[in-house]
Design an enzyme around this catalytic site. Sequence first.
Site, PDB file in Angstrom:
ATOM      1  N   GLY A 163     -16.494   5.448   7.097  1.00 54.03           N
ATOM      2  CA  GLY A 163     -17.839   5.119   7.563  1.00 54.03           C
ATOM      3  C   GLY A 163     -18.003   3.635   7.801  1.00 54.03           C
ATOM      4  O   GLY A 163     -18.548   3.204   8.839  1.00 54.03           O
ATOM      5  N   SER A 197      18.385  21.371  -2.525  1.00 57.77           N
ATOM      6  CA  SER A 197      19.462  20.808  -3.342  1.00 57.77           C
ATOM      7  C   SER A 197      18.993  20.561  -4.762  1.00 57.77           C
ATOM      8  O   SER A 197      17.817  20.303  -5.014  1.00 57.77           O
ATOM      9  CB  SER A 197      19.931  19.486  -2.715  1.00 57.77           C
ATOM     10  OG  SER A 197      20.703  18.748  -3.621  1.00 57.77           O
ATOM     11  N   GLU A 201     -27.743  12.743  -2.086  1.00 55.02           N
ATOM     12  CA  GLU A 201     -26.316  12.449  -2.111  1.00 55.02           C
ATOM     13  C   GLU A 201     -25.852  12.139  -3.539  1.00 55.02           C
ATOM     14  O   GLU A 201     -26.500  11.382  -4.264  1.00 55.02           O
ATOM     15  CB  GLU A 201     -25.989  11.250  -1.213  1.00 55.02           C
ATOM     16  CG  GLU A 201     -26.146  11.537   0.262  1.00 55.02           C
ATOM     17  CD  GLU A 201     -25.664  10.366   1.125  1.00 55.02           C
ATOM     18  OE1 GLU A 201     -25.412   9.278   0.558  1.00 55.02           O
ATOM     19  OE2 GLU A 201     -25.522  10.543   2.347  1.00 55.02           O
ATOM     20  N   LEU A 252       2.579  -9.904 -18.434  1.00 58.85           N
ATOM     21  CA  LEU A 252       3.603  -9.998 -19.482  1.00 58.85           C
ATOM     22  C   LEU A 252       3.991 -11.451 -19.732  1.00 58.85           C
ATOM     23  O   LEU A 252       4.163 -11.880 -20.880  1.00 58.85           O
ATOM     24  CB  LEU A 252       4.831  -9.176 -19.081  1.00 58.85           C
ATOM     25  CG  LEU A 252       4.672  -7.657 -19.196  1.00 58.85           C
ATOM     26  CD1 LEU A 252       5.691  -6.940 -18.316  1.00 58.85           C
ATOM     27  CD2 LEU A 252       4.827  -7.226 -20.656  1.00 58.85           C
ATOM     28  N   LYS A 273     -14.558  12.810  12.526  1.00 57.84           N
ATOM     29  CA  LYS A 273     -13.941  11.688  11.795  1.00 57.84           C
ATOM     30  C   LYS A 273     -12.420  11.897  11.760  1.00 57.84           C
ATOM     31  O   LYS A 273     -11.930  13.032  11.821  1.00 57.84           O
ATOM     32  CB  LYS A 273     -14.496  11.623  10.371  1.00 57.84           C
ATOM     33  CG  LYS A 273     -14.344  12.937   9.610  1.00 57.84           C
ATOM     34  CD  LYS A 273     -15.168  12.945   8.333  1.00 57.84           C
ATOM     35  CE  LYS A 273     -15.151  14.331   7.672  1.00 57.84           C
ATOM     36  NZ  LYS A 273     -15.986  14.404   6.483  1.00 57.84           N
ATOM     37  N   PRO A 323      11.752 -12.871 -15.942  1.00 63.17           N
ATOM     38  CA  PRO A 323      12.515 -13.595 -14.921  1.00 63.17           C
ATOM     39  C   PRO A 323      11.743 -13.663 -13.614  1.00 63.17           C
ATOM     40  O   PRO A 323      10.729 -12.981 -13.427  1.00 63.17           O
ATOM     41  CB  PRO A 323      13.786 -12.745 -14.774  1.00 63.17           C
ATOM     42  CG  PRO A 323      13.379 -11.371 -15.184  1.00 63.17           C
ATOM     43  CD  PRO A 323      12.318 -11.537 -16.236  1.00 63.17           C
ATOM     44  N   ARG A 371      28.919  -0.437  -6.284  1.00 61.52           N
ATOM     45  CA  ARG A 371      28.694   0.811  -7.032  1.00 61.52           C
ATOM     46  C   ARG A 371      29.549   0.804  -8.283  1.00 61.52           C
ATOM     47  O   ARG A 371      30.583   0.136  -8.365  1.00 61.52           O
ATOM     48  CB  ARG A 371      29.067   2.008  -6.150  1.00 61.52           C
ATOM     49  CG  ARG A 371      28.586   3.364  -6.675  1.00 61.52           C
ATOM     50  CD  ARG A 371      27.116   3.556  -6.501  1.00 61.52           C
ATOM     51  NE  ARG A 371      26.734   4.971  -6.609  1.00 61.52           N
ATOM     52  CZ  ARG A 371      26.100   5.498  -7.651  1.00 61.52           C
ATOM     53  NH1 ARG A 371      25.765   4.736  -8.670  1.00 61.52           N
ATOM     54  NH2 ARG A 371      25.764   6.770  -7.667  1.00 61.52           N
ATOM     55  N   HIS A 419      10.805   7.525  -8.196  1.00 63.03           N
ATOM     56  CA  HIS A 419      10.245   8.175  -9.377  1.00 63.03           C
ATOM     57  C   HIS A 419       8.822   8.653  -9.108  1.00 63.03           C
ATOM     58  O   HIS A 419       8.074   8.010  -8.376  1.00 63.03           O
ATOM     59  CB  HIS A 419      10.226   7.213 -10.570  1.00 63.03           C
ATOM     60  CG  HIS A 419      11.594   6.845 -11.058  1.00 63.03           C
ATOM     61  ND1 HIS A 419      11.866   5.664 -11.714  1.00 63.03           N
ATOM     62  CD2 HIS A 419      12.770   7.503 -10.968  1.00 63.03           C
ATOM     63  CE1 HIS A 419      13.145   5.614 -12.023  1.00 63.03           C
ATOM     64  NE2 HIS A 419      13.714   6.720 -11.578  1.00 63.03           N
ATOM     65  N   SER A 425      13.044 -12.705 -10.776  1.00 64.10           N
ATOM     66  CA  SER A 425      13.435 -11.518 -10.026  1.00 64.10           C
ATOM     67  C   SER A 425      14.452 -10.751 -10.859  1.00 64.10           C
ATOM     68  O   SER A 425      14.941 -11.254 -11.876  1.00 64.10           O
ATOM     69  CB  SER A 425      14.051 -11.897  -8.664  1.00 64.10           C
ATOM     70  OG  SER A 425      15.295 -12.541  -8.859  1.00 64.10           O
TER      71      SER A 425
END
Length: 1093
Positions: A67, A260, A118, A771, A58, A779, A380, A752, A781
């Site tokens: 399967g 790091s 099983e 919600l 498999k 909103p 930024r 995250h 977006s």
Amino acid sequence: MSAKAISEHTGKEFLSKYICTSAAVQNRFRYARATAETDWARLTQEHPWLLTEKLVVKPDQLIKRRGKLGLVGIDLDLPGVQEWLKSRLMSETTVGRAKGVLKNFLIEPFVAHKQEEEFYVCIYATREGDHVLFHHEGGVEVGDVDAKAQRLMVAIDDKLSEDQVTRQLLTHVPIERKGILASFIVGLFNLYEDLCFTYLEINPLVVTQDGVYILDMAAKIDATADYICKAKWGDVEFPPPFGREAYPEEAYIADLDAKSGASLKLTLLNPRGRIWTMVAGGGASVVYSDTICDLGGVDELANYGEYSGAPSEQQTYDYAKTILSLMTREKHPEAGKVLIIGGSIANFTNVAATFKGIVRAIKDYQGPLKEHEVTIFVRRGGPNYQEGLRVMGEVGKTTGIPIHVFGTETHMTAIVGMALGHKPIPNQPPVDAHTANFLLNSSNNVMTPATTRTASFSEARPSNDITSAKKCKAGLSAAKATTLFSKHTKAVVWGMQTRAVQGMLDFDYVCSRDEPSVAAMVYPFTGDHKQKFYWGHKEILLPVYKNMADAMKKHPEVDVLISFASLRSAFDSTMETMQYPQIHTIAIIAEGIPEAQTRKIIKKADEKGVTIIGPATVGGIKPGCFKIGNTGGMLDNILASKLYRPGSVAYVSRSGGMSNELNNIISRTTDGAYEGVAIGGDRYPGSTFMDHVLRYQDTAGVKMIVVLGEIGGTEEYKICQGIKEGRITKPVVCWCIGTCATMFASEVQFGHAGACANQASETAVAKNQALSDAGAYVPKSFDELGNVIRTVYDELVASGAIVPALEVPPPTVPMDYSWARELGLIRKPASFMTSICDERGQELIYAGMPITEVFKEEMGLGGVLGLLWFQRRLPRYACQFIEMCLMVTADHGPAVSGAHNTIVCARAGKDLISSLTSGLLTIGDRFGGALDAAAKQFSKSFDSGMLPMEFVNKMKKDGKLIMGIGHRIKSINNPDMRVQILKDFVKQHFPSTHLLDYALDVEKITTSKKPNLILNVDGLIGVAFVDLLRTCGGFTRDEADEFVEIGALNGIFVLGRSMGFIGHYLDQKRLKQGLYRHPWDDISYVLPEHMSM
């Protein structure tokens, strides 16, 4: 991320090695891997059972329901397996929406069994504990096990017993199999805990009269527990989800990330795509991906990734050049490409420093970027972002690459619409004021700092100044506080985070607090001491304690701990702190704490009534009162976002960077934030969205609530329930990021650890819909989040629920000198100058030459000396000559004055440095220091045209010794071989030896008078070096003479002889020689005659 899927092969290997059970596991270590490169002869030697048993084959590539997809070959012999693989190995197949190539297969013995043998077993982690699911019917047709299976939850720190398993899980199992199954499940659970699994499923688990067989297995482990489980795990390989290739660039970035303290992530989605991203921040990276997909760019989105946590310039350069390399490998058939360099407003990352790395990469790839018609969009904010944006704009002008630059005045994701052609690109984008301007109060009505402020807060405050701490009775769970922070909150900071502490004190000052919010620091790696900080214009001292007990005892007013402990020590330090009932809030900043430890912290905190913020968080802020560590960024952002006084809006998010973006959005659309908390990006944050929403609901000053949720978990549904039940009555504006996940063909783990949906209800789309249905303001977006917040706020103002207060200017706070210098606002004369070495960058530089180049060019010690002493890259023969000089001057026995002094000093018990210095102090004109003097004397007489005989006669007439002539032992008949070696080399390799020839003529005259008046090693090195400096082509005549004049040549003897002196020191120590006392019979005592009488 934390929970990572492992291959079935790896999971079964862990189980075979480490499971401890009385049940007989029959197919331990009976599995073999097959790929396109498999050597079948060798494979059968390693696994002889392949030739004798029936087999199952498999794919082992994280494919579910193999399967049903016809991807399992059953009851085959080895030739049958090979034949079955011919049509499937390296073939492309589609599983759901994911299309991928079948590359890795697993071969195992076929286990003949009946359907009733099983079973199904699964263990998975939740916040409260670990759930064990069992169903007496397993296999392909098991169906909805969540609805059908028996389940048992094992609470944190509890153990699972066979009796529990038998009573609660095995009710439908035949009695003859209960014992075997109970023992196996307990052993499996212990394995799950010991090896830090987060998910472990076996289906089917076959139990026959011979024992237990593990047929199919799927598992995830907590990758953050690597430092705990490394000895058992070994080097674990985490395969990509099916449909995504494992690219070497991803492995390269993962390796950078592992080395790091910053966070560096890269996932390639479509290497041929035209939309590339390089986003700072785990939350922001998801928001940008959402917006790109919302605007129709999902099929062209090439990558997902993030860089955050203050990566260095070099790390950012390495990350950026990887992205630029990938996006310039092949042209897009229809149009040019776009690179979106985005991010939220940083809390502590120096934006200019990280942008310098990106700029370096852009300069390196400017040719390919132009060729591929790449347009770059930048947005930024954060510390020193104005300088970063300026540098980015400049590189666009100098390279000719179209680079459009925007700051915090532009909505975070507005550049996505511009990049995709949905929005016009403004010609002159509005620019916020410079960082420095925020630190100077522009109002005429300057508030005078309170007169109660004092210069020192090292001592504990009297009891009437202390906010009473909540007390808990032993053994009972205590209710958690509604108000976490006030103007009187006092904190202890764990860790030597002086920058974060100074930021907190500056925030306190600008909020007009009477006293600093930081009472003390705890740092176990030094003794108790005081650390200097600034309180406004004044310097103050804060105590630093070695252990937590002393800090708690001496500062009973403290009720908050801010922990900067590392991921390895955060658990122990947090558990220790919760022993002190005065603490009611703990912020854990560290990212990467194993989930098992986090869940234990949560359990303990619930028992003690302690609110945990984090792990993996920047913290939280209560404007006008208190901020945790680096939350809110530097003072320019604090003032720009009006965080020095409370507003009416409270928010909660997972992401630290996005919480700062919310500060910006809320300050521009409302009267500002009342409080904000970033609960952290881990799967199990110490406190939940609902915990803080309920606090805000019960806080009178909060008039509306903003929640920034995300994909993964189900916490947002509790908010839905709270709204429906009337527990939450204040307006809630909520948006869950990660809506793009449902558009991707294969699973993507976002920045995250908790940002991954394990079921449909955990997707951002499902949660946003729920919600909205519950009555929250949702909103369309993230782009519209600010507009919705403004609309709700305006309605509250119109209804009178919010009455905006008059703005009161905050007190001015002086800028730190180091930061002012970083911003280029001030200049100061340097205390001293250097021109030979620069260690400030990513790589040490010797006289302009990077250290890597020094080794690559094999310059050797002579070459390094040339760079550091003469600021030149000397010819190879010159480097060799320097090294020969060092070798021949290294030592001349223990009898010479320098070695003698070193030996006496060593035998007096002095250390290496003292003994070496004692020997070096004897070097001068009489011992070893004749190189400079010889060079000066010979070159002066030669340059003046004086004949060798005239030179000798003049020195004799003046009563002066000729430096570099004469030896106590060696003579014309007993030549010094050191001199001979050097002389031969110089004659063979130097382009000209005028001064050496002159010195040798002088030697002929002096040795005719006395055979030991030879040109000694000092003299030869001195005159030869003058020839070298004058004729090698690297120096002007004036420069060559200057090096002789300033004493450079004596340095050769000092450096060389230091090796010998150190050798004598080590020799005396090795021989364990005692204190040296000079024998009387070797001293001639000559006293004055009257004294002897």
